[in-house]
Scaffold this active site. Sequence first.
Site, PDB file in Angstrom:
ATOM      1  N   GLY A  41       0.828  -1.209   0.000  1.00  0.00           N
ATOM      2  CA  GLY A  41       0.000   0.000   0.000  1.00  0.00           C
ATOM      3  C   GLY A  41       0.858   1.252   0.000  1.00  0.00           C
ATOM      4  O   GLY A  41       0.674   2.171  -0.812  1.00  0.00           O
ATOM      5  N   ASP A 237      16.739  -4.437  -8.708  1.00  0.00           N
ATOM      6  CA  ASP A 237      15.836  -4.925  -7.656  1.00  0.00           C
ATOM      7  C   ASP A 237      14.391  -4.838  -8.161  1.00  0.00           C
ATOM      8  O   ASP A 237      13.892  -3.738  -8.414  1.00  0.00           O
ATOM      9  CB  ASP A 237      16.030  -4.047  -6.403  1.00  0.00           C
ATOM     10  CG  ASP A 237      15.220  -4.527  -5.208  1.00  0.00           C
ATOM     11  OD1 ASP A 237      14.455  -5.495  -5.351  1.00  0.00           O
ATOM     12  OD2 ASP A 237      15.363  -3.915  -4.136  1.00  0.00           O
ATOM     13  N   THR A 239      11.779  -5.617  -6.462  1.00  0.00           N
ATOM     14  CA  THR A 239      10.821  -5.395  -5.364  1.00  0.00           C
ATOM     15  C   THR A 239      10.038  -4.101  -5.603  1.00  0.00           C
ATOM     16  O   THR A 239      10.638  -3.047  -5.808  1.00  0.00           O
ATOM     17  CB  THR A 239      11.552  -5.281  -3.999  1.00  0.00           C
ATOM     18  OG1 THR A 239      12.516  -6.306  -3.904  1.00  0.00           O
ATOM     19  CG2 THR A 239      10.571  -5.361  -2.843  1.00  0.00           C
ATOM     20  N   ASP A 243       3.998  -2.476  -7.559  1.00  0.00           N
ATOM     21  CA  ASP A 243       3.403  -1.344  -6.822  1.00  0.00           C
ATOM     22  C   ASP A 243       3.577  -0.048  -7.605  1.00  0.00           C
ATOM     23  O   ASP A 243       2.667   0.784  -7.669  1.00  0.00           O
ATOM     24  CB  ASP A 243       4.059  -1.218  -5.441  1.00  0.00           C
ATOM     25  CG  ASP A 243       3.860  -2.477  -4.616  1.00  0.00           C
ATOM     26  OD1 ASP A 243       2.830  -3.154  -4.807  1.00  0.00           O
ATOM     27  OD2 ASP A 243       4.738  -2.786  -3.791  1.00  0.00           O
ATOM     28  N   LYS A 276      16.857   0.569  -9.590  1.00  0.00           N
ATOM     29  CA  LYS A 276      17.478   1.023  -8.336  1.00  0.00           C
ATOM     30  C   LYS A 276      17.060   0.096  -7.212  1.00  0.00           C
ATOM     31  O   LYS A 276      16.051  -0.618  -7.316  1.00  0.00           O
ATOM     32  CB  LYS A 276      17.047   2.459  -8.019  1.00  0.00           C
ATOM     33  CG  LYS A 276      17.674   3.479  -8.948  1.00  0.00           C
ATOM     34  CD  LYS A 276      17.385   4.894  -8.479  1.00  0.00           C
ATOM     35  CE  LYS A 276      17.861   5.913  -9.504  1.00  0.00           C
ATOM     36  NZ  LYS A 276      17.141   7.174  -9.401  1.00  0.00           N
TER      37      LYS A 276
HETATM   38  O1  RIB Z   1       5.431  -5.355  -3.355  1.00  0.00           O
HETATM   39  C1  RIB Z   1       6.588  -5.248  -2.597  1.00  0.00           C
HETATM   40  C2  RIB Z   1       6.269  -5.099  -1.143  1.00  0.00           C
HETATM   41  O2  RIB Z   1       5.581  -6.236  -0.702  1.00  0.00           O
HETATM   42  C3  RIB Z   1       7.475  -4.925  -0.258  1.00  0.00           C
HETATM   43  O3  RIB Z   1       7.815  -3.577  -0.053  1.00  0.00           O
HETATM   44  C4  RIB Z   1       7.086  -5.632   1.006  1.00  0.00           C
HETATM   45  O4  RIB Z   1       6.677  -4.793   2.029  1.00  0.00           O
HETATM   46  C5  RIB Z   1       6.026  -6.609   0.555  1.00  0.00           C
HETATM   47  O5  RIB Z   1       5.174  -7.120   1.437  1.00  0.00           O
END
Ligand code: RIB
Length: 299
Positions: A41, A237, A239, A243, A276
């Site tokens: 979120g 990365d 991650t 989002d 990044k």
């Molecule tokens: O989508 C990535 C996020 O999902 C990370 O920042 C972490 O908090 C995760 O649960």
Amino acid sequence: MANIGVVGSISMDYVVSADRPVKIGQTIYGQDFKMNFGGKGANQAVAAAKLGGRVTMIGAVGLDQIGQSLINNLESYGIDCSSVKKVANQGSGAAVISLIDGDNSIIYVPGANQALGANDILALKLVFSKFDMILVQNETPEATVSQLIHLASLIKVPIIYNPAPARKFALDLLAKVNYITPNETEFVSIFETQNYEDVLSHYPNKILVTLGHQGVVYYDGHQLVQVPAYPVAEVVDTTGAGDTFNGALAVALSGGRNLHSAIQLANLAASLSIQKFGAQGGIPSLTELKASQHYSAID
Ligand code: RIB
């Protein structure tokens, strides 16, 4: 400036970089450890704010130092956190992330994120009615997400549902969301098939399947459309790429772009984000997005 409400998790990410995955019973040396701001979120809220949205965050953190630093971080991007609950009996949400060759695996511990209940959503009805777009994911309790989708439909505020991490939900909710953005794995676990066309053709311009480096696929009412991802020289990365995609999509759609162009813009933002380190570290600002060589080719 569009008003965007993001309902979801606000967490601290504990990130270990290593050169290989660890097996059960094994101990290996890692290369690095960092604490980063995260939570699906919060990441989406930061992406929407950096790309020009006026963002309000709705979620919950622990009544502790980490909780306060999570809020301070969001406020540093101009995000309104007046509707974020501070919960006394739970620590803030946490994600333990292992990063291997730029790709991540995540164990999520909800903590205070669990304290955002369906009643909190109902109590904020007036706040929700001022939004041009609502964004929600699955790191928040199922009943809360379901209540939010019903409310958004009732007050006629468009909603994007990012069903991550995957969890089953009543398919009648699909009728009430404007867009749903599963990745490949989430798509299969929700619809129990890998045949995109079969499912997508029943939901034109609604289900956007994110396929990483293969871009995004949706059905436009006549045919399947694949919107390509942008080339990336080095993936640092991944991650938070999803989002960034969702936050950018919310800004682009509520700013009046058509779906195809909004997906292109969101793809571009996601491709920049993975260059990044950190879930929020690579989220581009509007200026950075516009500086990309690909920006001018967006419809
Ligand atoms: O989508 C990535 C996020 O999902 C990370 O920042 C972490 O908090 C995760 O649960």
